[in-house]
Design a protein around this motif. Structure first.
Motif, PDB file in Angstrom:
ATOM      1  N   GLN A  83      23.569  31.199  46.519  1.00  0.00           N
ATOM      2  CA  GLN A  83      22.862  31.911  45.533  1.00  0.00           C
ATOM      3  C   GLN A  83      24.014  33.285  45.417  1.00  0.00           C
ATOM      4  OE1 GLN A  83      18.652  32.823  46.655  1.00  0.00           O
ATOM      5  NE2 GLN A  83      18.863  33.846  44.897  1.00  0.00           N
ATOM      6  N   ILE A  84      24.226  34.289  46.283  1.00  0.00           N
ATOM      7  CA  ILE A  84      24.891  35.123  46.616  1.00  0.00           C
ATOM      8  C   ILE A  84      26.444  34.523  46.736  1.00  0.00           C
ATOM      9  CG2 ILE A  84      25.168  36.827  47.292  1.00  0.00           C
ATOM     10  CD1 ILE A  84      22.372  37.488  47.958  1.00  0.00           C
ATOM     11  N   PRO A  85      27.347  35.398  45.500  1.00  0.00           N
ATOM     12  CA  PRO A  85      28.645  34.387  46.412  1.00  0.00           C
ATOM     13  C   PRO A  85      29.019  35.210  47.850  1.00  0.00           C
ATOM     14  CG  PRO A  85      28.527  34.952  44.162  1.00  0.00           C
ATOM     15  CD  PRO A  85      27.389  35.601  44.904  1.00  0.00           C
ATOM     16  N   GLN A  86      29.903  34.286  48.926  1.00  0.00           N
ATOM     17  CA  GLN A  86      30.259  35.503  49.804  1.00  0.00           C
ATOM     18  C   GLN A  86      31.644  35.085  49.611  1.00  0.00           C
ATOM     19  OE1 GLN A  86      27.711  33.919  52.680  1.00  0.00           O
ATOM     20  NE2 GLN A  86      25.741  33.912  52.010  1.00  0.00           N
ATOM     21  N   GLY A 163      22.361  34.762  37.028  1.00  0.00           N
ATOM     22  CA  GLY A 163      23.097  35.596  36.672  1.00  0.00           C
ATOM     23  C   GLY A 163      24.000  35.778  35.013  1.00  0.00           C
ATOM     24  N   LEU A 164      24.649  34.970  34.840  1.00  0.00           N
ATOM     25  CA  LEU A 164      25.011  34.573  34.114  1.00  0.00           C
ATOM     26  C   LEU A 164      24.607  34.089  32.376  1.00  0.00           C
ATOM     27  CD1 LEU A 164      27.214  30.957  35.164  1.00  0.00           C
ATOM     28  CD2 LEU A 164      28.248  33.527  35.783  1.00  0.00           C
ATOM     29  N   GLU A 165      25.917  34.626  31.413  1.00  0.00           N
ATOM     30  CA  GLU A 165      25.384  35.117  29.857  1.00  0.00           C
ATOM     31  C   GLU A 165      24.930  33.958  29.274  1.00  0.00           C
ATOM     32  OE1 GLU A 165      27.317  34.703  27.626  1.00  0.00           O
ATOM     33  OE2 GLU A 165      29.076  34.102  28.915  1.00  0.00           O
ATOM     34  N   VAL A 166      24.038  33.811  28.394  1.00  0.00           N
ATOM     35  CA  VAL A 166      24.133  32.080  27.800  1.00  0.00           C
ATOM     36  C   VAL A 166      25.171  31.842  27.465  1.00  0.00           C
ATOM     37  CG1 VAL A 166      23.167  31.470  25.389  1.00  0.00           C
ATOM     38  CG2 VAL A 166      22.085  33.418  26.611  1.00  0.00           C
TER      39      VAL A 166
END
Length: 237
Positions: A83-86, A163-166
């Motif tokens: 979920q959180i980029p690592q 978290g990404l825009e449309v």
């Protein structure tokens, strides 16, 4: 391809996943949804080897994987994102993919890495510091690229669109469909956006308080009263 039987996961007195059963076939795109705290990521962690279930069985390609270490599960064909980029700190984008490919396959194939960089539109950032120089969309793309570098037969994607825009979300969904169709990869995706699940997935499984309360076609499942209540909280008022 994937079968989960009576999986229960407890942390002390908390039951995070409670006797969950479901199957997933090759080439399917399945959404795993539910309110926060429903047990979705915990179930992902059990499939990928980060958490050992308290009871139950998980088989992949007909093999019991519960006692397999993470790298063996990856080499059997299970890839996942977080979920959180690592991104791996101090490494470039390309080096992140090299590490992921070696972890998942035991070898490094530069040609396949180049294909991945281009597929995920990261070729111009191949030499960039992964942890410092990437925007959110690029970090999400790198998460998927690392999972693909392991050459999976099934992808576990944990809120990869969050978290990404449309427009970014629409482009990412199109890319995931392309990956699934061109590579024959099954995708199990955690996502809170119901519209995204409706457009992307063949099936949807709904967890609530660790229990599987629905499994079926998205347009049917999201009309079920118990699913609606799980999102509004009325079922536990």
């Amino acid at each position: 391809m994937l079968e989960i039987r009576d999986i229960t996961i407890r942390f002390g007195g908390l039951t995070a996943v409670n006797q969950v059963n479901f199957q997933m076939q090759a080439n399917e795109v399945v959404g795993l949804v539910g309110p926060n705290g429903a047990g979705k990521t915990t179930l992902f962690n059990a499939i990928s080897g980060l958490v050992r279930p308290s009871s139950g069985q998980i088989t992949f390609q007909g093999r019991d994987i519960l006692k397999m270490p993470q790298y063996q599960r990856a080499r059997l064909g299970i890839g996942r994102s977080f979920q959180i980029p690592q991104p791996m700190h101090e490494l470039t984008v390309r080096e992140n993919l090299i590490v992921a490919q070696r972890f998942g396959t035991g070898t490094v194939d530069p040609e396949k890495l180049e294909e991945l960089l281009q597929l995920m539109s990261l070729d111009r950032k191949a030499h960039a510091a992964a942890a410092k120089d990437l925007a959110l969309t690029e970090l999400k793309a790198l998460e998927v690229a690392k999972a693909l570098a392991t050459e999976p037969q099934m992808l576990l994607l944990d809120e990869v669109l969050a978290g990404l825009e449309v427009n970014g979300k629409a482009l990412f969904m199109k890319l995931l469909k392309t990956i699934q169709q061109s590579r024959g990869i099954g995708i199990l995706i955690i996502e809170h956006d119901i519209e995204t699940i409706m457009r992307l997935c063949d099936r949807v499984c709904v967890l609530d308080f660790g229990q599987l309360i629905a499994d079926g076609k998205p347009d049917t499942v999201f009309k079920l009263p118990e699913v609606i209540r799980s999102y509004t909280g009325e079922a536990h008022a």
